[in-house]
Scaffold this motif. Structure first.
Motif, PDB file in Angstrom:
ATOM      1  N   LEU A  81       0.834  -1.200   0.254  1.00  0.00           N
ATOM      2  CA  LEU A  81      -0.018   0.054  -0.101  1.00  0.00           C
ATOM      3  C   LEU A  81       0.950   1.400   0.013  1.00  0.00           C
ATOM      4  CD1 LEU A  81      -2.465  -1.015   2.846  1.00  0.00           C
ATOM      5  CD2 LEU A  81      -3.023  -0.667   0.403  1.00  0.00           C
ATOM      6  N   THR A  82       0.376   2.215  -0.754  1.00  0.00           N
ATOM      7  CA  THR A  82       1.176   3.507  -0.738  1.00  0.00           C
ATOM      8  C   THR A  82       0.617   4.481   0.364  1.00  0.00           C
ATOM      9  OG1 THR A  82       1.615   3.465  -3.095  1.00  0.00           O
ATOM     10  CG2 THR A  82       1.866   5.601  -2.262  1.00  0.00           C
ATOM     11  N   VAL A  83       1.440   4.823   1.098  1.00  0.00           N
ATOM     12  CA  VAL A  83       0.881   5.576   2.345  1.00  0.00           C
ATOM     13  C   VAL A  83       1.755   6.879   2.508  1.00  0.00           C
ATOM     14  CG1 VAL A  83       0.563   5.583   4.657  1.00  0.00           C
ATOM     15  CG2 VAL A  83       0.153   3.704   3.840  1.00  0.00           C
ATOM     16  N   ARG A  84       1.251   8.088   2.407  1.00  0.00           N
ATOM     17  CA  ARG A  84       1.777   9.336   2.567  1.00  0.00           C
ATOM     18  C   ARG A  84       2.088   9.726   3.686  1.00  0.00           C
ATOM     19  NH1 ARG A  84       2.869  11.699  -2.271  1.00  0.00           N
ATOM     20  NH2 ARG A  84       1.508  10.822  -4.110  1.00  0.00           N
ATOM     21  N   GLU A  85       0.972   9.812   4.693  1.00  0.00           N
ATOM     22  CA  GLU A  85       0.743   9.749   6.091  1.00  0.00           C
ATOM     23  C   GLU A  85       0.094   8.962   6.753  1.00  0.00           C
ATOM     24  OE1 GLU A  85      -0.617  14.074   6.623  1.00  0.00           O
ATOM     25  OE2 GLU A  85       0.717  14.881   5.303  1.00  0.00           O
ATOM     26  N   PHE A  86       0.646   8.636   8.177  1.00  0.00           N
ATOM     27  CA  PHE A  86      -0.166   7.630   8.888  1.00  0.00           C
ATOM     28  C   PHE A  86      -1.057   8.538   9.612  1.00  0.00           C
ATOM     29  CE2 PHE A  86       3.801   5.484   7.497  1.00  0.00           C
ATOM     30  CZ  PHE A  86       3.242   4.630   7.429  1.00  0.00           C
ATOM     31  N   GLU A  87      -2.319   8.807   9.279  1.00  0.00           N
ATOM     32  CA  GLU A  87      -3.139   9.385   9.737  1.00  0.00           C
ATOM     33  C   GLU A  87      -3.857   8.986  10.922  1.00  0.00           C
ATOM     34  OE1 GLU A  87      -5.650  11.906   7.064  1.00  0.00           O
ATOM     35  OE2 GLU A  87      -4.584  10.968   5.324  1.00  0.00           O
ATOM     36  N   ALA A  88      -4.358   9.498  11.950  1.00  0.00           N
ATOM     37  CA  ALA A  88      -5.292   9.062  12.909  1.00  0.00           C
ATOM     38  C   ALA A  88      -6.750   9.003  12.170  1.00  0.00           C
ATOM     39  CB  ALA A  88      -5.355   9.936  14.192  1.00  0.00           C
ATOM     40  N   GLY A  89      -7.497   7.756  12.584  1.00  0.00           N
ATOM     41  CA  GLY A  89      -8.877   7.730  12.122  1.00  0.00           C
ATOM     42  C   GLY A  89      -8.755   6.881  10.711  1.00  0.00           C
ATOM     43  N   ASP A 124      -5.195  -9.845   0.532  1.00  0.00           N
ATOM     44  CA  ASP A 124      -5.307  -8.529   0.100  1.00  0.00           C
ATOM     45  C   ASP A 124      -5.269  -7.394   1.420  1.00  0.00           C
ATOM     46  OD1 ASP A 124      -5.861  -6.070  -1.651  1.00  0.00           O
ATOM     47  OD2 ASP A 124      -7.320  -7.252  -2.697  1.00  0.00           O
ATOM     48  N   ALA A 125      -4.939  -6.189   1.082  1.00  0.00           N
ATOM     49  CA  ALA A 125      -4.884  -5.285   2.337  1.00  0.00           C
ATOM     50  C   ALA A 125      -5.498  -3.777   1.606  1.00  0.00           C
ATOM     51  CB  ALA A 125      -3.491  -4.981   2.915  1.00  0.00           C
ATOM     52  N   ARG A 126      -6.111  -3.304   2.212  1.00  0.00           N
ATOM     53  CA  ARG A 126      -6.481  -2.021   1.570  1.00  0.00           C
ATOM     54  C   ARG A 126      -6.759  -1.012   2.938  1.00  0.00           C
ATOM     55  NH1 ARG A 126      -8.120  -2.356  -4.003  1.00  0.00           N
ATOM     56  NH2 ARG A 126      -7.941  -4.507  -4.192  1.00  0.00           N
ATOM     57  N   ILE A 127      -6.597   0.491   2.592  1.00  0.00           N
ATOM     58  CA  ILE A 127      -6.613   1.485   3.446  1.00  0.00           C
ATOM     59  C   ILE A 127      -8.125   2.005   3.373  1.00  0.00           C
ATOM     60  CG2 ILE A 127      -5.961   3.858   3.913  1.00  0.00           C
ATOM     61  CD1 ILE A 127      -3.261   3.279   3.072  1.00  0.00           C
ATOM     62  N   SER A 128      -8.476   2.423   4.504  1.00  0.00           N
ATOM     63  CA  SER A 128      -9.875   2.806   4.877  1.00  0.00           C
ATOM     64  C   SER A 128     -10.340   3.710   5.849  1.00  0.00           C
ATOM     65  CB  SER A 128     -10.964   1.391   5.075  1.00  0.00           C
ATOM     66  OG  SER A 128     -10.902   1.236   6.461  1.00  0.00           O
ATOM     67  N   ASP A 129     -11.277   4.433   5.894  1.00  0.00           N
ATOM     68  CA  ASP A 129     -11.717   5.336   7.091  1.00  0.00           C
ATOM     69  C   ASP A 129     -12.544   4.706   8.217  1.00  0.00           C
ATOM     70  OD1 ASP A 129     -14.073   5.250   6.114  1.00  0.00           O
ATOM     71  OD2 ASP A 129     -14.398   7.200   5.212  1.00  0.00           O
ATOM     72  N   GLY A 130     -12.811   3.389   8.057  1.00  0.00           N
ATOM     73  CA  GLY A 130     -13.428   2.705   9.234  1.00  0.00           C
ATOM     74  C   GLY A 130     -15.046   2.606   8.988  1.00  0.00           C
TER      75      GLY A 130
END
Length: 200
Positions: free
Chosen positions: A1-9, A50-56
């Motif tokens: 996964l491409t991650v620019r910032e490790f944001e809370a939430g 698989d792995a995905r980024i989400s907002d929950g």
């Protein structure tokens, strides 16, 4: 996964071949070691697919090799620490395995492709929201003609895709050119498969 910032939430949602789903806070991965860090506890014989980024707050879609699927609210999966193993996302029948997981975004359709080169798009509203951990519903008919499912992805009309076979044959097509039909159908031919070749 491409991650620019490790944001809370924000979260990472992971899925395994045996139907396990896990959600962890993205911030838990902000200090990796040179040798890597544990992201999920994986049972013997299982593997992450698989792995995905989400907002929950979204929805999770899981599809299997034998043509089953399930769609459930991401809030059904509680956030866990990195070493945890996760929870049951879909209950698999004999000789089945998860081949794809999506964190759904609004709009678009589910594209399913089988090893014999058949496939279809199905609108999201054809997949009712269920509770996590069930056996799911039919996504696409697997048969001698179709073979097993090899790929599932959420697509929109303005996207293109490439279909690739074991023997290196490639077809590039617009998503909107693939017919949109119901869930419990076999689909249409997307790429000609010759002899023992298979779409991968």
């Amino acid at each position: 996964l491409t991650v620019r910032e490790f944001e809370a939430g924000k979260f990472i949602v992971m899925g395994t071949r045996s139907g396990v789903v896990k959600k962890s806070e993205l911030t838990a991965f902000s200090n990796p070691r040179a040798g890597g860090i544990i992201a999920i506890g994986v049972e013997e014989g299982d593997s992450v697919i698989d792995a995905r980024i989400s907002d929950g707050t979204g929805e999770v879609f899981i599809g299997t090799r034998n043509g089953m699927s399930i769609r459930f609210a991401e809030t059904d999966v509680r956030s866990m620490g990195r070493v945890a193993s996760g929870v049951r996302g879909i209950r698999l029948r004999d000789n089945d395995a998860v081949i794809a997981m999506e964190v759904l975004r609004p709009g678009g359709a589910i594209l399913s492709v089988t090893e014999r080169g058949y496939g279809k798009r199905t609108e999201l509203d054809k997949y009712g929201l269920q509770s996590r951990g069930g056996i799911g519903i039919i996504n696409i008919q697997t048969s001698d003609r179709n073979g097993k499912v090899i790929g599932i992805s959420q697509v929109t009309d303005d996207e293109e895709l490439m279909l690739i076979t074991q023997q290196g044959k490639i077809l590039r097509t617009a998503s909107k050119d693939i017919r949109t039909i119901g869930r419990s159908t076999q689909g249409v031919s997307l790429i000609d498969i010759e002899g023992d070749d298979r779409a991968v």
